[in-house]
Enzyme design. Structure first.
Site, PDB file in Angstrom:
ATOM      1  N   CYS A 162      -1.119 -17.465   1.507  1.00  0.00           N
ATOM      2  CA  CYS A 162      -0.945 -16.028   1.250  1.00  0.00           C
ATOM      3  C   CYS A 162       0.477 -15.603   1.613  1.00  0.00           C
ATOM      4  CB  CYS A 162      -1.942 -15.197   2.058  1.00  0.00           C
ATOM      5  SG  CYS A 162      -3.674 -15.551   1.682  1.00  0.00           S
ATOM      6  N   CYS A 209      -3.301 -16.555   6.727  1.00  0.00           N
ATOM      7  CA  CYS A 209      -3.362 -17.511   5.606  1.00  0.00           C
ATOM      8  C   CYS A 209      -1.957 -17.937   5.174  1.00  0.00           C
ATOM      9  CB  CYS A 209      -4.119 -16.842   4.459  1.00  0.00           C
ATOM     10  SG  CYS A 209      -3.984 -17.656   2.866  1.00  0.00           S
TER      11      CYS A 209
END
Length: 103
Positions: free
Chosen positions: A28, A25
């Protein structure tokens, strides 16, 4: 001895911020240095733990994590705040500090 997630979010005298993330991600990954800075700035006020949603699907499902990153602030097992998506350090710190004034 490995602690259960329940132990991690309930057995602390300070609130616990959980970062639900995945290695693949991009947002993230963007949040990693922000969380590191947040941890150093709020060192004794919160504990930060990271939960990989790929490896901990049952926990992610229990807390209805549908988007990542999702951040949930717990205090003694209770959800104080949750937010999905990337944030700046200033915004993140401001929101957490607002909540911490109550605890």
């Amino acid at each position: 001895m490995k602690k259960s997630f329940h132990d991690l979010i309930t057995n602390h005298a300070i609130p616990v911020l959980v970062d639900f993330y995945a290695d693949w991600c991009a947002p993230c990954q963007t949040m990693a240095p922000v969380l590191k800075a947040l941890a150093s700035e709020l060192d004794s006020k919160i504990k930060i733990i990271k939960i990989d949603v790929e490896k901990n699907q049952s926990i992610a499902q229990k807390y209805q994590v549908q988007n990542i990153p999702t951040f949930i602030l717990f205090y003694q097992g209770n959800v104080l705040w949750r937010q999905s998506g990337a944030m700046s350090l200033a915004d993140f710190k401001h929101r957490i500090e607002q909540i911490l004034t109550k605890y």
